[in-house]
Scaffold this motif. Structure first.
Motif, PDB file in Angstrom:
ATOM      1  N   UNK A  85       0.942  -1.459   0.072  1.00  0.00           N
ATOM      2  CA  UNK A  85       0.006  -0.470   0.169  1.00  0.00           C
ATOM      3  C   UNK A  85       1.091   1.189   0.289  1.00  0.00           C
ATOM      4  N   UNK A  86       0.518   2.890  -0.517  1.00  0.00           N
ATOM      5  CA  UNK A  86       0.619   3.505  -0.741  1.00  0.00           C
ATOM      6  C   UNK A  86      -0.164   4.362  -0.644  1.00  0.00           C
ATOM      7  N   UNK A  87      -0.240   5.016   1.107  1.00  0.00           N
ATOM      8  CA  UNK A  87      -1.106   5.718   1.393  1.00  0.00           C
ATOM      9  C   UNK A  87      -1.121   7.156   1.151  1.00  0.00           C
ATOM     10  N   UNK A  93       2.654  14.304  -1.236  1.00  0.00           N
ATOM     11  CA  UNK A  93       3.646  15.132  -1.091  1.00  0.00           C
ATOM     12  C   UNK A  93       4.619  14.793  -2.478  1.00  0.00           C
ATOM     13  N   UNK A  94       4.512  13.334  -3.160  1.00  0.00           N
ATOM     14  CA  UNK A  94       5.723  12.978  -3.875  1.00  0.00           C
ATOM     15  C   UNK A  94       4.723  12.304  -5.569  1.00  0.00           C
ATOM     16  N   UNK A  95       4.644  12.785  -6.213  1.00  0.00           N
ATOM     17  CA  UNK A  95       3.652  11.886  -6.912  1.00  0.00           C
ATOM     18  C   UNK A  95       4.231  10.566  -7.735  1.00  0.00           C
ATOM     19  N   UNK A  96       5.435  10.978  -7.979  1.00  0.00           N
ATOM     20  CA  UNK A  96       6.430   9.448  -7.819  1.00  0.00           C
ATOM     21  C   UNK A  96       6.343   8.163  -7.602  1.00  0.00           C
ATOM     22  N   UNK A  97       5.557   8.807  -6.242  1.00  0.00           N
ATOM     23  CA  UNK A  97       5.315   7.745  -5.440  1.00  0.00           C
ATOM     24  C   UNK A  97       4.893   6.858  -5.927  1.00  0.00           C
ATOM     25  N   UNK A 110      -1.312  -7.314  -5.932  1.00  0.00           N
ATOM     26  CA  UNK A 110      -2.002  -6.947  -5.225  1.00  0.00           C
ATOM     27  C   UNK A 110      -0.969  -5.707  -4.815  1.00  0.00           C
ATOM     28  N   UNK A 111      -1.865  -4.124  -5.606  1.00  0.00           N
ATOM     29  CA  UNK A 111      -1.959  -3.180  -4.829  1.00  0.00           C
ATOM     30  C   UNK A 111      -2.589  -1.748  -4.443  1.00  0.00           C
ATOM     31  N   UNK A 112      -2.308  -1.288  -3.515  1.00  0.00           N
ATOM     32  CA  UNK A 112      -2.684   0.086  -2.933  1.00  0.00           C
ATOM     33  C   UNK A 112      -2.698   1.140  -2.761  1.00  0.00           C
ATOM     34  N   UNK A 113      -2.871   2.183  -3.837  1.00  0.00           N
ATOM     35  CA  UNK A 113      -1.790   3.326  -4.464  1.00  0.00           C
ATOM     36  C   UNK A 113      -2.853   4.472  -3.978  1.00  0.00           C
ATOM     37  N   UNK A 114      -2.955   5.267  -3.525  1.00  0.00           N
ATOM     38  CA  UNK A 114      -3.335   6.981  -3.684  1.00  0.00           C
ATOM     39  C   UNK A 114      -3.423   7.486  -5.131  1.00  0.00           C
ATOM     40  N   UNK A 115      -4.443   7.678  -5.592  1.00  0.00           N
ATOM     41  CA  UNK A 115      -4.439   8.535  -6.617  1.00  0.00           C
ATOM     42  C   UNK A 115      -3.640  10.012  -6.829  1.00  0.00           C
ATOM     43  N   UNK A 116      -2.799  10.037  -6.898  1.00  0.00           N
ATOM     44  CA  UNK A 116      -1.439  11.469  -7.018  1.00  0.00           C
ATOM     45  C   UNK A 116      -2.760  13.003  -6.394  1.00  0.00           C
ATOM     46  N   UNK A 117      -3.600  13.070  -7.260  1.00  0.00           N
ATOM     47  CA  UNK A 117      -4.174  14.398  -7.298  1.00  0.00           C
ATOM     48  C   UNK A 117      -3.401  14.919  -8.588  1.00  0.00           C
ATOM     49  N   UNK A 118      -4.047  16.679  -7.973  1.00  0.00           N
ATOM     50  CA  UNK A 118      -3.088  17.177  -8.869  1.00  0.00           C
ATOM     51  C   UNK A 118      -2.100  17.938  -8.279  1.00  0.00           C
ATOM     52  N   UNK A 119      -1.007  18.699  -8.824  1.00  0.00           N
ATOM     53  CA  UNK A 119       0.037  19.511  -7.921  1.00  0.00           C
ATOM     54  C   UNK A 119      -0.518  20.989  -8.202  1.00  0.00           C
ATOM     55  N   UNK A 120       0.709  21.909  -7.793  1.00  0.00           N
ATOM     56  CA  UNK A 120       0.352  23.325  -8.007  1.00  0.00           C
ATOM     57  C   UNK A 120       0.122  24.003  -9.190  1.00  0.00           C
ATOM     58  N   UNK A 121       0.893  23.168 -10.441  1.00  0.00           N
ATOM     59  CA  UNK A 121       0.418  23.310 -11.650  1.00  0.00           C
ATOM     60  C   UNK A 121      -0.552  22.187 -12.174  1.00  0.00           C
ATOM     61  N   UNK A 122      -1.328  22.031 -11.849  1.00  0.00           N
ATOM     62  CA  UNK A 122      -2.792  21.471 -12.694  1.00  0.00           C
ATOM     63  C   UNK A 122      -2.371  20.017 -12.480  1.00  0.00           C
ATOM     64  N   UNK A 123      -3.650  19.297 -12.736  1.00  0.00           N
ATOM     65  CA  UNK A 123      -3.791  17.951 -12.767  1.00  0.00           C
ATOM     66  C   UNK A 123      -2.778  16.988 -13.587  1.00  0.00           C
TER      67      UNK A 123
END
Ligand code: UD1
Length: 424
Positions: A85-87, A93-97, A110-123
């Motif tokens: 899992x990557x919480x 804090x780091x998209x490269x996760x 199997x894997x459970x990895x959070x979606x990185x979401x946007x960053x300061x300069x867009x999705x």
């Protein structure tokens, strides 16, 4: 009261001397993730001491694996993950996760990895990672902000990317090395960090052909073994110090770097008036104070990197004329424009095209870091701005530059770090 570091610069010093370039952030992160693919001890040399490396370390430690960092040597004692899992707290804090997704699915199914979401300069989407893994036979669904993937042994397939994504190429490579049969990745990224990853995977026993080209052919193997490697030099740190030197009319020798990795940047700097000499691992850049205006358009490797766009803009801010800077990789990566303007830069922005009219001088002011490379551009501007520039929120810069203020101090810059109490 929360406390954050800020950097303070007093501009006007010419940079002179020698600087050692650190190992590449973007190369070490996927290599660390690759250690999930086989049990045993891995030793990595020339590892940069950065916040992003510590984030990846924590991510792997959370999975029950022990990691040590001693100087610039990182050791990973890999064993089967307790939690695949990557919480969210770490991924945000780091998209490269997201690099752990491929190896977890490829090896453990199997894997459970959070979606990185946007960053300061867009999705920044992850559709190519998901589509690629699905092509290899993984079942993927989204649950409460997480990518949840499961698979029996993955099966080799043809994965053709619409865009040569660095992260998706790395992830699919790490997923398919243990798959049954042959995988072909078309329109693969050719960035040196991907080439380094593929070479490392082969040292672990993978069978990847076409390394360095946009067509990778991977014959799946049943098992991999640990391997050691030294991390390649950071080409963006290299480019940032080259720009800093030219900006200040300096004479700087960069050591432990690789000119071959930064040809597109060296070409532009020569046109901008810098005198550059190269040997295998060194670059010397000498400049007088005149900076010719030079247009750049970012593109995939070996083109001009998007990760140098903001620093180039700082350089062009005091060029002898106008230049046009276009980012074709990220259309909204321009949060530094407003901050550079606060220092007196004359920049107009239309979508992903910035027109920079060089001004005679910049003048110091308080500015705020918004992301990693934007912070670097503000530090560059602060090196030449008249008076004092305070760059706040430098935790962004600590993600990707090892002790940047110390390296600049050694070259003669007036720069120091202070803690700033945040009033909330
Ligand atoms: C990596 C680098 C980052 C650099 C970028 C481009 C690391 C850790 N980070 O980021 O510093 O700025 O390459 O050189 O190595 N895209 C999609 N769908 C996807 C994935 C990407 O549309 O699933 C798009 C992105 O929005 C972007 C382009 O592809 O427009 C390139 O992104 P990508 O190469 O994936 O960047 P990263 O791997 O995230």
């Amino acid at each position: 009261m929360p406390v954050l570091d800020k950097l303070i610069l007093v501009g006007g010093k010419r940079l002179e001397g020698t600087v050692q370039i650190s190992g590449s952030k973007n190369a070490v992160l996927p290599i660390m993730a690759a250690s999930l693919l086989a049990d045993g001890t891995y030793t990595f040399g020339n590892v940069p001491r950065l916040r992003d490396v510590r984030t990846m370390q924590k991510l792997i430690e959370n999975m029950g694996i022990s990691v040590t960092l001693d100087g610039h040597t990182l050791r990973i004692y890999s064993q089967p993950c307790e939690h695949c899992e990557a919480p969210y707290d770490q991924v945000k804090t780091m998209r490269a996760s997201i690099y752990v997704l491929g190896p977890l699915v490829g090896r453990f199914g199997r894997a459970r990895v959070s979606l990185p979401g946007g960053c300061a300069w867009g999705p920044r989407p992850v559709n190519l990672h998901i589509d690629g893994l699905t092509r290899l036979g993984a079942k993927i669904h989204f649950e409460k902000g997480y990518i949840v993937a499961s698979a029996r042994r993955l099966k080799g397939a043809r994965v053709s990317f619409d865009i040569p994504s660095v992260g998706a190429t790395g992830n699919i490579l790490m997923a398919c090395v243990l798959a049954r049969g042959t995988t072909v990745i078309e329109n693969a990224a050719r960035e040196p960090e991907i080439t380094a990853l593929a070479g490392f995977l082969n040292r672990m026993g993978a069978r990847i052909e076409g390394i360095g080209t946009s067509r990778l052919e991977i014959e799946g193997v049943d098992e991999l073994h640990p391997a050691d490697t030294d991390v390649i030099p950071d080409r963006i740190e290299t480019g940032t110090f080259l720009a800093a030197s030219h900006l200040t009319g300096g004479d700087v020798t960069l050591e432990k770097t690789s000119p071959a990795l930064v040809n597109s940047i060296l070409d532009k700097l020569r046109i901008a008036g810098a005198e550059i000499t190269e040997t295998d691992e060194q670059i010397r850049i000498k400049s007088d104070r005149s900076i010719r205006p030079v247009d750049v358009t970012t593109s995939v490797y070996p083109g001009f990197p998007t990760d140098m766009q903001a620093q180039w803009m700082a350089l062009m801010s005091i060029a002898d004329g106008s230049s046009v800077i276009t980012d074709t990789i990220y259309s909204d990566r321009f949060t530094h424009v407003a901050e550079l303007r606060r220092l007196g830069a004359n920049i107009t922005l239309d979508h992903n095209v910035a027109v920079v009219k060089g001004v005679r001088t910049l003048s110091g002011a308080p500015v705020m870091s918004t992301d990693l490379r934007a912070s670097a551009s503000l530090i560059l501007a602060g090196l030449v701005a008249k008076g004092r520039t305070d760059v706040s929120r430098v935790y962004h810069i600590d993600r990707g530059y090892e002790t940047i203020e110390k390296k600049l101090q050694m070259l003669g810059a007036e720069i120091w770090r202070e803690q700033e109490k945040l009033v909330v």
